[in-house]
Design a protein around this motif. Structure first.
Motif, PDB file in Angstrom:
ATOM      1  N   LEU A 203       0.799  -1.225   0.000  1.00  9.93           N
ATOM      2  CA  LEU A 203       0.000   0.000   0.000  1.00  9.93           C
ATOM      3  C   LEU A 203       0.829   1.271   0.000  1.00  9.93           C
ATOM      4  O   LEU A 203       0.314   2.354  -0.290  1.00  9.93           O
ATOM      5  N   ASP A 204       2.116   1.166   0.312  1.00 14.46           N
ATOM      6  CA  ASP A 204       2.991   2.328   0.283  1.00 14.46           C
ATOM      7  C   ASP A 204       3.496   2.624  -1.136  1.00 14.46           C
ATOM      8  O   ASP A 204       3.944   3.726  -1.422  1.00 14.46           O
ATOM      9  N   ALA A 205       3.407   1.638  -2.011  1.00 13.96           N
ATOM     10  CA  ALA A 205       3.898   1.810  -3.385  1.00 13.96           C
ATOM     11  C   ALA A 205       3.028   2.817  -4.131  1.00 13.96           C
ATOM     12  O   ALA A 205       1.814   2.893  -3.938  1.00 13.96           O
TER      13      ALA A 205
ATOM     14  N   SER B  74      10.839   5.302  -0.891  1.00  9.97           N
ATOM     15  CA  SER B  74       9.571   4.581  -1.029  1.00  9.97           C
ATOM     16  C   SER B  74       9.551   3.784  -2.333  1.00  9.97           C
ATOM     17  O   SER B  74      10.271   4.118  -3.276  1.00  9.97           O
ATOM     18  N   PRO B  75       8.691   2.758  -2.394  1.00  9.30           N
ATOM     19  CA  PRO B  75       8.536   2.040  -3.659  1.00  9.30           C
ATOM     20  C   PRO B  75       7.766   2.903  -4.663  1.00  9.30           C
ATOM     21  O   PRO B  75       6.633   3.311  -4.399  1.00  9.30           O
ATOM     22  N   VAL B  76       8.405   3.202  -5.787  1.00  9.90           N
ATOM     23  CA  VAL B  76       7.831   4.110  -6.791  1.00  9.90           C
ATOM     24  C   VAL B  76       8.036   3.514  -8.184  1.00  9.90           C
ATOM     25  O   VAL B  76       9.121   3.036  -8.500  1.00  9.90           O
ATOM     26  N   ALA B  77       7.004   3.579  -8.997  1.00  8.04           N
ATOM     27  CA  ALA B  77       7.102   3.173 -10.400  1.00  8.04           C
ATOM     28  C   ALA B  77       6.906   4.417 -11.266  1.00  8.04           C
ATOM     29  O   ALA B  77       5.898   5.123 -11.132  1.00  8.04           O
ATOM     30  N   LEU B  78       7.856   4.698 -12.130  1.00  8.57           N
ATOM     31  CA  LEU B  78       7.793   5.841 -13.046  1.00  8.57           C
ATOM     32  C   LEU B  78       7.781   5.319 -14.470  1.00  8.57           C
ATOM     33  O   LEU B  78       8.519   4.393 -14.804  1.00  8.57           O
ATOM     34  N   SER B  79       6.970   5.936 -15.309  1.00  5.09           N
ATOM     35  CA  SER B  79       6.947   5.551 -16.725  1.00  5.09           C
ATOM     36  C   SER B  79       6.490   6.726 -17.573  1.00  5.09           C
ATOM     37  O   SER B  79       5.903   7.683 -17.077  1.00  5.09           O
ATOM     38  N   ILE B  80       6.782   6.607 -18.864  1.00  3.94           N
ATOM     39  CA  ILE B  80       6.430   7.676 -19.805  1.00  3.94           C
ATOM     40  C   ILE B  80       6.201   7.054 -21.171  1.00  3.94           C
ATOM     41  O   ILE B  80       6.828   6.052 -21.524  1.00  3.94           O
TER      42      ILE B  80
END
Length: 130
Positions: free
Chosen positions: A57-59, A99-105
């Protein structure tokens, strides 16, 4: 005509300044020289329902959708996309480091026959710069 849509997980709102993120993306798009000032529209799209990886839930995530009219070479679009992604990455660096983070473009070129575009923003921009 150019659009940047900042899609993000709802839990991001408690972690970063979203108006600042929109400003950062908007400015980064314009700085590339690929996205025209008068045609640029940047907005955020909150995603309330999502699941990331194992469901932690922190992602959180940020996904940029860039849309622009036709006529630019692939290499120019790719370079602009990379520059904008670099700005995004720098903006969220402190969050990414903790923190767990997903970045995309991704970037979309809109076909000329499948869009209609009309605005008078050039007039207002010119007047504001007088």
């Amino acid at each position: 005509m150019a659009h940047a849509i900042v899609e993000y997980s709802a839990n991001l709102e408690e972690k970063i300044d979203l108006k600042g993120l929109v400003d950062e993306v908007h400015d980064a798009c314009i700085k590339t020289g690929v996205f025209p000032l008068s045609g640029m529209r940047t907005r955020a799209a909150r995603r309330e329902t999502y699941k990331i990886a194992d469901g932690n839930l922190d992602a959180c995530f940020v996904h940029l959708q860039l849309k622009l009219g036709p006529g630019r070479e692939e290499a120019i679009k790719k370079k602009a996309m990379e520059e904008i992604f670099k700005s995004l990455t720098l903006y969220v660096k402190s969050l990414y480091d903790t923190s767990p983070v997903a970045l995309s473009i991704e970037i979309f070129e809109l076909p000329p026959v499948l869009r209609i575009n009309k605005h008078n923003l050039n007039n207002y921009i010119a007047k504001s710069q007088d």
